[in-house]
Scaffold this active site. Structure first.
Site, PDB file in Angstrom:
ATOM      1  N   LYS A 121       0.876  -1.185   0.000  1.00 33.03           N
ATOM      2  CA  LYS A 121       0.000   0.000   0.000  1.00 33.03           C
ATOM      3  C   LYS A 121       0.902   1.220   0.000  1.00 33.03           C
ATOM      4  O   LYS A 121       2.048   1.148   0.442  1.00 33.03           O
ATOM      5  CB  LYS A 121      -0.881   0.004   1.257  1.00 33.03           C
ATOM      6  CG  LYS A 121      -2.116   0.837   1.139  1.00 33.03           C
ATOM      7  CD  LYS A 121      -3.266   0.103   0.454  1.00 33.03           C
ATOM      8  CE  LYS A 121      -4.412   1.029   0.134  1.00 33.03           C
ATOM      9  NZ  LYS A 121      -5.582   0.308  -0.385  1.00 33.03           N
ATOM     10  N   ASP A 161      -6.842   4.270  -4.753  1.00 33.77           N
ATOM     11  CA  ASP A 161      -7.557   4.140  -3.471  1.00 33.77           C
ATOM     12  C   ASP A 161      -8.158   5.520  -3.233  1.00 33.77           C
ATOM     13  O   ASP A 161      -8.345   6.299  -4.202  1.00 33.77           O
ATOM     14  CB  ASP A 161      -6.586   3.715  -2.348  1.00 33.77           C
ATOM     15  CG  ASP A 161      -7.312   3.354  -1.041  1.00 33.77           C
ATOM     16  OD1 ASP A 161      -7.961   2.309  -0.996  1.00 33.77           O
ATOM     17  OD2 ASP A 161      -7.232   4.130  -0.063  1.00 33.77           O
TER      18      ASP A 161
END
Ligand code: NDP
Length: 449
Positions: A121, A161
């Protein structure tokens, strides 16, 4: 190794990360007890430590020629079953704790998809709100001018995201291509005409609704006619509402960080199109929706309140939290149950706090944790990677069918694993154990590295 202390002592300030690790440790305790090898191999200590953390400076110039400096991150958490894979988040709240929690969750989520993807991430504390297109472009270019040396189609494949959608992926990809001098599938969520996959924008929201539908089949029910509270108004939220409409359900709410809309008669196709235009083209706020649909109500929300009125003041059958982490606390969870909600499918990552999760489980709510319920997005990202490496594009129906099958399999895997460990109906236990075992067995096969 099966209590959280070794994590909290090492990184005392990373509260979101502690929360994500504590949940997994709690779920996998019986697995650790039955497998002394995992303890001998110190597997828990290894799995919570990122393989690599990259932290970098992002200088950029705004339209007034002022220089700004943001911070960039990439957490390469675990590559036991494939290249690091996971989104980039641009939001002022971004820090190491939030990205480590997201990367940790991503590792097990990706394992559940059965596709060969490790977990990662990244992102930045940059706030895209109110920025011009040119500012966004310059920021993305500066971000990628460092990140490009750490990623690659077989190493680390980021996606979008919060705050990173199609526009940002385009600017990031353009800069990567220039610096690396190659056209490869290094990012997913690309536009269709330059390597993207059909259904990728829709995948997380569609997947979360497919997961809810699967949970309902265990009670011989469908989504048809169900009234659904949805939070957020971004990518996940919009396509959750779209799939709910396809399946005959009625979305009745959506939100942003300033407030929410409640539309008693339901958000139909025309209203959803309007919302998509408002959010994706005009980049407006949800409060503006009532200008076109005065029958709906807009309620401003004070983020400091101990509960969210959207979960308290409206009855419903299902809830699809699709905004951000910890948006449902124990008071909200109790309010939802009191209002008749008995299906919760998490489009967002970790939107319910641990006490809230306990309330859902105690009340036999069909509760799909984000790790399982929102895995549709990364699944179609995995399919985008396959299409890129084969240099072909599957038709929409094929990708959607694969997505539906993957969500069905994830649901089945969670259910069967929960049954096997004496926790029938508990998708949290099922998802955590199934994902964990797959990843740690691969780590053990690969030796102490
Ligand atoms: P977007 O940036 O497209 O949308 C986020 C939405 O959530 C915005 O409407 C934002 O409003 C709203 N929001 C943020 N904070 C709050 C808050 N405190 N209260 C109410 N609304 C809030 O992001 P995505 O839709 O992509 O992501 C949403 C969630 O889904 C995140 O948790 C993400 O990690 C998760 N997810 C996303 C995937 C994807 O494929 N995109 C895949 C898997 C999970 P505002 O404009 O005011 O900030």
């Amino acid at each position: 190794m099966d209590n959280i202390n070794f994590v909290t002592e090492r990184d005392p300030y990373e509260k979101e990360f502690h929360q994500a690790v504590a949940e997994v440790i709690e779920s996998v305790r019986p697995v650790l007890e039955q497998n002394p090898l995992y303890r001998n191999e110190r597997i828990m200590e290894r799995v919570v430590e990122p393989e690599r953390v990259i932290l970098f400076r992002i200088p950029w110039v705004d339209d007034q020629k002022q220089v700004h400096v943001n911070r960039g991150f990439r957490i390469e958490m675990n590559s036991a079953i494939g290249p690091y894979k996971g989104g980039l988040r641009f939001h002022p709240s971004v820090n190491l704790s939030i990205l480590k929690f997201l990367a940790f969750e991503q590792v097990f989520k990706n394992a559940l998809t059965s596709l060969p993807m490790g977990g990662g991430k990244g992102g930045s504390d940059f706030d895209p709100k109110g920025k011009s297109d040119m500012e966004i472009m310059r920021f993305c270019q500066s971000f990628m001018s460092e990140l490009f040396r750490h990623i690659g189609p077989n190493t680390d494949v980021p996606a979008g995201d919060i705050g990173v959608g199609g526009r940002e992926i385009g600017y990031l990809f353009g800069m990567y291509k220039k610096l690396a001098n190659e056209f490869t599938g290094v990012l997913t969520g690309k536009a269709l005409n330059w390597g993207g996959s059909l259904i990728r924008p829709e995948a997380t929201g569609y997947g979360s609704v497919y997961f809810a539908a699967e949970m309902l089949t265990t009670r011989n029910e469908t989504l048809e006619g169900k009234r659904c509270l949805v939070s957020g108004s971004g990518n996940v939220s919009q396509y959750t509402m779209e799939k709910l409409l396809h399946l005959g359900a009625t979305p009745i709410s959506f939100s942003d960080s300033s407030g929410y809309i409640y539309d008693e008669v339901g958000i139909d196709r025309e209203k959803l199109d309007h919302l998509m235009y408002l959010k994706n083209v005009q980049r407006g706020r949800v409060s503006e929706y009532v200008e076109n649909y005065p029958e709906a109500v807009y309620v401003p929300v004070d983020q400091e309140l101990d509960h969210n009125p959207m979960w308290k003041d409206h009855k419903g059958d299902c809830a699809f939290p699709s905004a951000t982490q910890n948006e449902i606390n124990e008071i909200d969870a109790q309010n939802l149950v009191t209002n008749g909600v008995y299906v919760v499918s998490e489009g967002a990552n970790m939107p319910t706090n641990p006490e809230g999760v306990d309330i859902f489980l105690e009340n036999k709510v069909l509760y799909g944790p984000g790790k399982a319920a929102n895995a549709g997005g990364v699944s179609v990202s995995g399919l985008e990677m396959s299409q890129n490496s084969m240099r072909l594009n599957w038709p929409r129906e094929e990708v959607d069918k694969r997505l539906k099958d993957i969500m069905k399999n994830i649901h089945k895997m969670c259910m069967e694993t929960a049954d096997q460990y004496g926790a029938s109906g508990n998708y949290v236990v099922g998802a955590n154990i199934a994902g964990f075992v797959k990843v740690v067995d691969a780590m053990i096969d690969q030796g102490v590295v």
